[in-house]
Each structure stands twice: as C-alpha cells, then as structure tokens.
Write a protein that holds these residues in place. Structure first.
Motif, mmCIF file in Angstrom:
data_model
loop_
_atom_site.group_PDB
_atom_site.id
_atom_site.type_symbol
_atom_site.label_atom_id
_atom_site.label_comp_id
_atom_site.label_asym_id
_atom_site.label_seq_id
_atom_site.Cartn_x
_atom_site.Cartn_y
_atom_site.Cartn_z
ATOM 1 N N ILE A 96 0.837 -1.207 0.000
ATOM 2 C CA ILE A 96 0.000 0.000 0.000
ATOM 3 C C ILE A 96 0.871 1.257 0.000
ATOM 4 O O ILE A 96 0.627 2.215 -0.755
ATOM 5 N N LEU A 97 1.919 1.249 0.855
ATOM 6 C CA LEU A 97 2.798 2.415 0.914
ATOM 7 C C LEU A 97 3.577 2.597 -0.387
ATOM 8 O O LEU A 97 3.814 3.733 -0.819
ATOM 9 N N GLU A 98 3.976 1.515 -1.006
ATOM 10 C CA GLU A 98 4.721 1.606 -2.266
ATOM 11 C C GLU A 98 3.864 2.252 -3.352
ATOM 12 O O GLU A 98 4.319 3.155 -4.073
ATOM 13 N N ILE A 99 2.612 1.809 -3.461
ATOM 14 C CA ILE A 99 1.709 2.390 -4.466
ATOM 15 C C ILE A 99 1.432 3.852 -4.144
ATOM 16 O O ILE A 99 1.448 4.720 -5.032
ATOM 17 N N SER A 100 1.202 4.146 -2.865
ATOM 18 C CA SER A 100 0.930 5.534 -2.467
ATOM 19 C C SER A 100 2.133 6.428 -2.723
ATOM 20 O O SER A 100 1.989 7.575 -3.168
ATOM 21 N N LEU A 101 3.330 5.902 -2.443
ATOM 22 C CA LEU A 101 4.540 6.701 -2.624
ATOM 23 C C LEU A 101 4.771 7.009 -4.105
ATOM 24 O O LEU A 101 5.110 8.142 -4.470
ATOM 25 N N ILE A 102 4.569 6.017 -4.964
ATOM 26 C CA ILE A 102 4.740 6.241 -6.403
ATOM 27 C C ILE A 102 3.714 7.253 -6.904
ATOM 28 O O ILE A 102 4.046 8.184 -7.660
ATOM 29 N N SER A 103 2.466 7.102 -6.477
ATOM 30 C CA SER A 103 1.400 7.998 -6.948
ATOM 31 C C SER A 103 1.634 9.429 -6.502
ATOM 32 O O SER A 103 1.540 10.371 -7.300
ATOM 33 N N THR A 104 1.935 9.611 -5.224
ATOM 34 C CA THR A 104 2.109 10.977 -4.719
ATOM 35 C C THR A 104 3.382 11.621 -5.268
ATOM 36 O O THR A 104 3.411 12.829 -5.522
ATOM 37 N N PHE A 105 4.429 10.829 -5.464
ATOM 38 C CA PHE A 105 5.658 11.386 -6.041
ATOM 39 C C PHE A 105 5.424 11.816 -7.492
ATOM 40 O O PHE A 105 5.921 12.862 -7.928
ATOM 41 N N ALA A 106 4.658 11.016 -8.242
ATOM 42 C CA ALA A 106 4.308 11.417 -9.604
ATOM 43 C C ALA A 106 3.489 12.701 -9.589
ATOM 44 O O ALA A 106 3.649 13.569 -10.468
ATOM 45 N N TRP A 107 2.621 12.838 -8.613
ATOM 46 C CA TRP A 107 1.823 14.074 -8.474
ATOM 47 C C TRP A 107 2.732 15.276 -8.218
ATOM 48 O O TRP A 107 2.574 16.340 -8.817
ATOM 49 N N VAL A 108 3.729 15.093 -7.337
ATOM 50 C CA VAL A 108 4.673 16.182 -7.060
ATOM 51 C C VAL A 108 5.452 16.557 -8.316
ATOM 52 O O VAL A 108 5.646 17.744 -8.622
ATOM 53 N N LEU A 109 5.908 15.555 -9.073
ATOM 54 C CA LEU A 109 6.642 15.845 -10.310
ATOM 55 C C LEU A 109 5.770 16.580 -11.309
ATOM 56 O O LEU A 109 6.223 17.522 -11.981
ATOM 57 N N ALA A 110 4.504 16.160 -11.433
ATOM 58 C CA ALA A 110 3.602 16.822 -12.376
ATOM 59 C C ALA A 110 3.370 18.276 -11.994
ATOM 60 O O ALA A 110 3.366 19.172 -12.854
ATOM 61 N N ARG A 111 3.188 18.548 -10.702
ATOM 62 C CA ARG A 111 2.993 19.935 -10.261
ATOM 63 C C ARG A 111 4.283 20.742 -10.378
ATOM 64 O O ARG A 111 4.250 21.964 -10.540
ATOM 65 N N SER A 112 5.432 20.075 -10.308
ATOM 66 C CA SER A 112 6.707 20.777 -10.470
ATOM 67 C C SER A 112 6.848 21.350 -11.871
ATOM 68 O O SER A 112 7.560 22.343 -12.069
ATOM 69 N N LEU A 113 6.196 20.728 -12.845
ATOM 70 C CA LEU A 113 6.217 21.282 -14.201
ATOM 71 C C LEU A 113 5.586 22.664 -14.225
ATOM 72 O O LEU A 113 6.025 23.545 -14.978
ATOM 73 N N ARG A 114 4.537 22.879 -13.423
ATOM 74 C CA ARG A 114 3.916 24.201 -13.343
ATOM 75 C C ARG A 114 4.896 25.223 -12.751
ATOM 76 O O ARG A 114 4.920 26.378 -13.160
ATOM 77 N N VAL A 115 5.671 24.786 -11.769
ATOM 78 C CA VAL A 115 6.662 25.683 -11.170
ATOM 79 C C VAL A 115 7.691 26.100 -12.219
ATOM 80 O O VAL A 115 8.034 27.289 -12.337
ATOM 81 N N ALA A 116 8.181 25.120 -12.976
ATOM 82 C CA ALA A 116 9.150 25.443 -14.032
ATOM 83 C C ALA A 116 8.546 26.389 -15.059
ATOM 84 O O ALA A 116 9.208 27.317 -15.537
ATOM 85 N N GLN A 117 7.265 26.180 -15.396
ATOM 86 C CA GLN A 117 6.602 27.062 -16.344
ATOM 87 C C GLN A 117 6.502 28.487 -15.806
ATOM 88 O O GLN A 117 6.733 29.459 -16.547
ATOM 89 N N ASP A 118 6.186 28.641 -14.533
ATOM 90 C CA ASP A 118 6.106 29.976 -13.941
ATOM 91 C C ASP A 118 7.449 30.688 -13.987
ATOM 92 O O ASP A 118 7.528 31.891 -14.287
ATOM 93 N N VAL A 119 8.523 29.970 -13.692
ATOM 94 C CA VAL A 119 9.856 30.582 -13.694
ATOM 95 C C VAL A 119 10.233 31.041 -15.098
ATOM 96 O O VAL A 119 10.734 32.159 -15.290
ATOM 97 N N VAL A 120 9.965 30.195 -16.093
ATOM 98 C CA VAL A 120 10.306 30.562 -17.473
ATOM 99 C C VAL A 120 9.467 31.747 -17.929
ATOM 100 O O VAL A 120 9.984 32.691 -18.553
ATOM 101 N N ARG A 121 8.179 31.723 -17.628
ATOM 102 C CA ARG A 121 7.312 32.830 -18.050
ATOM 103 C C ARG A 121 7.693 34.141 -17.358
ATOM 104 O O ARG A 121 7.485 35.217 -17.917
ATOM 105 N N HIS A 122 8.239 34.047 -16.140
ATOM 106 C CA HIS A 122 8.659 35.276 -15.469
ATOM 107 C C HIS A 122 9.886 35.881 -16.156
ATOM 108 O O HIS A 122 9.991 37.101 -16.295
ATOM 109 N N HIS A 123 10.802 35.028 -16.562
ATOM 110 C CA HIS A 123 12.023 35.531 -17.194
ATOM 111 C C HIS A 123 11.814 35.934 -18.649
ATOM 112 O O HIS A 123 12.579 36.746 -19.184
ATOM 113 N N TYR A 124 10.805 35.359 -19.280
ATOM 114 C CA TYR A 124 10.537 35.670 -20.689
ATOM 115 C C TYR A 124 9.096 36.158 -20.798
ATOM 116 O O TYR A 124 8.164 35.361 -20.843
#
Length: 360
Positions: A96-124
């Motif tokens: 259960i923890l393995e599945i939860s850890l993979i799912s939540t980590f993928a969620w964090v990575l997906a939301r990190s893409l938004r962070v990268a997008q904000d940084v790029v849009r701020h500089h450009y």
C-alpha cells in the motif's frame, strides 16, 4: 459466542502490539504533515521578505497539496519497520505504501512542471512588443511540458503495475506478441499518430507559435494553445477556433507574426476624379505623424485603379503589431472620409447623368 470471545482474547493479548502499530502509523503520518507545515511556513516567510521572488511563491502555490500527501507517506514508509507487524500484514502495508509513494511522487513531479513554467514565463515576458524569441521558447515549452507530463503518468502507472508479480508475468507474455499488437494499434490510430508527429514538427520547426497572429479559415486571431492533437486560435471576438495539428502542416494559412510582429496596414478609398490627390496625401502624412500607433516606417498614398465612376486610392500605414495596425487603419479611414466630406464634398463618389445638350 466462543469465536467472539477468542477474538477478544487475542486482541487483549496483542493489545500492546496493536497500540504500537497504530502509534507508528499515526506518528509517521503526523510527522510527515508537520514537516510539510514547517517547510511551507518557511516558504511563506521567505516570500514576505522577498516580494519579488518567483520560485518560492510558485512552489507554495503549486506543490502545497501534493506534498501534503507525499511527505506523510514518505515518513510513514521510513518508520514502518518499527511497527510490530506479522509478515503478511507487513507485506500488505508495504505494498500500500509503495503504491501511495509512487502515486504521490508522480503528483509532485507533475505539479513541479507548473513551477518550471512559472519561472520561465517570469524571465521571458510574452507581453513585450518584440516577443518573437519568447513565443518560440513558450511554444516548445508547452509541448515539452505535455510530453513530460504524459511520460510521468505512464511511468507511474507502469511502476505500480510492475510491483505485482502477476502483472510482471503477464507483461513478459505480452512482449512476445508486441510486434503484431503494434501493427494493429498503428493501423487503428494512424490519424492520432500523425497528429502527434505533427505536434513535434510544429514545436521545433514552428510554422506557428504561441501568440502568433493568424488568418485561418477566413478568421483573424491569435494562437492560444497548442496541444498534442489540436490548436486553439482565439478569434478577435473572443470565439475559439479549434483546428487539428495536421491542418497547419497540410493547408495554407497566413501568419502575420512569423518573423516579426510589424505590419503594413492598407486602407482603400473610392472617390470622384475631381478630388485633388496631393491634398489628401498631405493630410494623411500630417494625421499619421500625430498618431502614437504609427511606427514611422511607412506612410504612403497611391492611386491604384481608375474605374468608370471612381478612382481607387490605396493608403499604406505601418505599425508595430497587428492590433495597432488595425486600429491605425480604422483611424486613418475615419479621418480622411471626414476630411473629404468637409473640404471636398463634391469629390465623394457620385453618379453623373448627362442629358443631351439643347441648342436654343
């Protein structure tokens, strides 16, 4: 009753172990949540001290909910060996923890893409006047972001499925028939695959970019979004025109901002032959020189046609982008029509009816 009493007896006998297990589970979840609270409290404090920062506010905005699940699961997976569980219960909790850890980590990575997008849009900043380089970058960024997000989801699902021995055995069997399956899928999804490949071609050869000004299907608008399969064009009256990616590979269209946003606007006037053209030309130059919309490149008036009843005047004025060019054209047209009405009313288009001359 005998079975109930036996269960209660076992429960009381194992009560210390059950209590310890519940304490470990609750402590792990609570500890992870406290780590999240402390981290984001520090982020908010940093944002207050650095109001111009971009990364920290973006992390606080996009990663708060995802880390509220990921960090408790991570801490719980670290402290799980402290729980006095039997082999079967420990394996269930581990899975259960393995599945939860993979799912939540993928969620964090997906939301990190938004962070990268904000940084790029701020500089450009795409709102600047000469934004060709920015539009190139943002077009590629948007497509790459969608590709990376799809890969994150696929890898997460694959890791979760491969954690089950049954699925691993099934996957080994499927690999033997992958060739036949790929042919079938390829034939069934030819159009989707061609759209996907067209997306790569558009992202890197860039016949269109985000915020490009297009005339397509007889409509004027700006490119609002480019996805895996379609392009959204925001038309001037706030409608959205949705076109498949293949459209921009296979059919002609007008791109008014392909290499630069500068444009030359055209205004046509139809007037009588009695109009003094030079006076209108001087009025045009005088009016345009006072307009902030004009970029001081082109201002010209020419007689481009002569018809049976009128002559055609073509006025050329330049502007920094399509929006300013349109507004400048309207202003020039309105001003010169009024100028002719006030100063040369007889030179407006009219129909002459000449009768036979009577000799007295």
């Amino acid at each position: 009753m005998k079975k109930v009493s036996e269960l209660l007896h076992q429960l009381f006998e194992n009560f210390p172990e059950v209590l310890t297990t519940l304490g470990v589970l609750a402590g792990g979840l609570l500890g992870g949540f406290l780590v999240k609270v402390i981290l984001f409290a520090l982020l908010r404090a940093y944002c207050r001290r650095k109001p111009g920062a971009v990364l920290a506010p973006s992390v606080a905005r996009h990663l708060g909910r995802a880390t509220a699940f990921f960090l408790p699961v991570l801490v719980l997976s670290l402290v799980l060996p402290l729980a006095p569980l039997g082999p079967a219960a420990r394996e269930v909790m581990r899975r259960i923890l393995e599945i939860s850890l993979i799912s939540t980590f993928a969620w964090v990575l997906a939301r990190s893409l938004r962070v990268a997008q904000d940084v790029v849009r701020h500089h450009y900043q795409i709102e600047q006047a000469d934004n060709l380089r920015v539009r190139k970058l943002l077009t590629q960024l948007q497509f790459v972001q969608k590709v990376v997000l799809s890969l994150i989801i696929l890898f997460a699902i694959g890791l979760i499925l491969m954690s089950f021995a049954t699925v691993r055995k099934l996957g080994a069997g499927l690999l033997t028939s992958a060739g036949i399956l790929s042919v079938i899928v390829g034939l069934a999804a030819q159009r989707s695959i061609s759209n996907f490949l067209a997306g790569f071609q558009i992202a890197f050869t860039q016949p269109i970019r985000i915020d490009d000004v297009l005339v397509v299907e007889g409509e004027w608008g700006r490119v609002e979004e480019i996805t895996f399969t379609y392009v959204v064009v925001r038309i001037w009256d706030e409608r959205r025109l949705v076109l498949p990616l293949n459209y921009f590979i296979e059919k002609p269209f007008q791109n008014w901002s392909r290499t630069t946003s500068q444009l030359i606007g055209t205004v046509f006037l139809y007037v009588d032959y009695t109009l003094p053209v030079e006076a209108v030309r001087q009025e045009l130059q005088h009016f345009v020189a006072q307009q902030p919309l004009w970029d001081q490149r082109v201002c010209a008036l020419q007689v481009t046609d002569s018809k049976e009843k009128t002559m055609e005047l073509r006025l050329l004025v330049s502007a920094a982008d399509a929006g300013r060019a349109f507004d400048l054209r309207c202003a020039v047209r309105e001003h010169l029509v009024g100028f002719i009405q006030r100063h040369y009313p007889t030179a407006l288009p009219r129909t002459r009816l000449d009768g036979p001359t009577t000799v007295g």
